[in-house]
Scaffold this motif. Structure first.
Motif: not given
Length: 99
Positions: A1-8
């Motif tokens: 399971k993926q759980d995270g915050l990605l900002m670009h």
């Protein structure tokens, strides 16, 4: 399971034969592994003609305590570091011709 915050965040400037791109990315991993990573880099392209250009890429990955991200081709993620928490840098030069 993926759980995270990605900002670009990225920006590209094109002036004639010159193209400069810069980018910053951060990933806050919310899983128990907590493999946070930040990356930033720049790419420069000089067009020799319509179909041929020279490229230079510089990218840096700052790995958190449990992350092992390493750069691959064109500065994209492409491998893992030898140990968790070790940061990595890549400098790449290239010549591209489109057929």
């Amino acid at each position: 399971k993926q759980d995270g915050l990605l900002m670009h965040l990225g920006y590209r400037v094109v002036t004639g034969a010159h193209t400069l791109s810069v980018a910053y990315t951060t990933y806050n991993d919310k899983r128990p592994a907590n493999a946070d990573v930040r990356s930033y880099g720049a790419a420069y392209t000089y067009s020799l003609s319509k179909r041929t250009d020279l490229n230079a890429v510089l990218v840096r990955y700052d790995n958190g305590d449990n992350a092992q991200v390493a750069p691959g081709g064109n500065g994209f993620i492409g491998g893992v570091t030898a140990a968790a928490g070790t940061s990595s840098t890549a400098v790449q030069l290239g010549l591209r011709h489109r057929f």
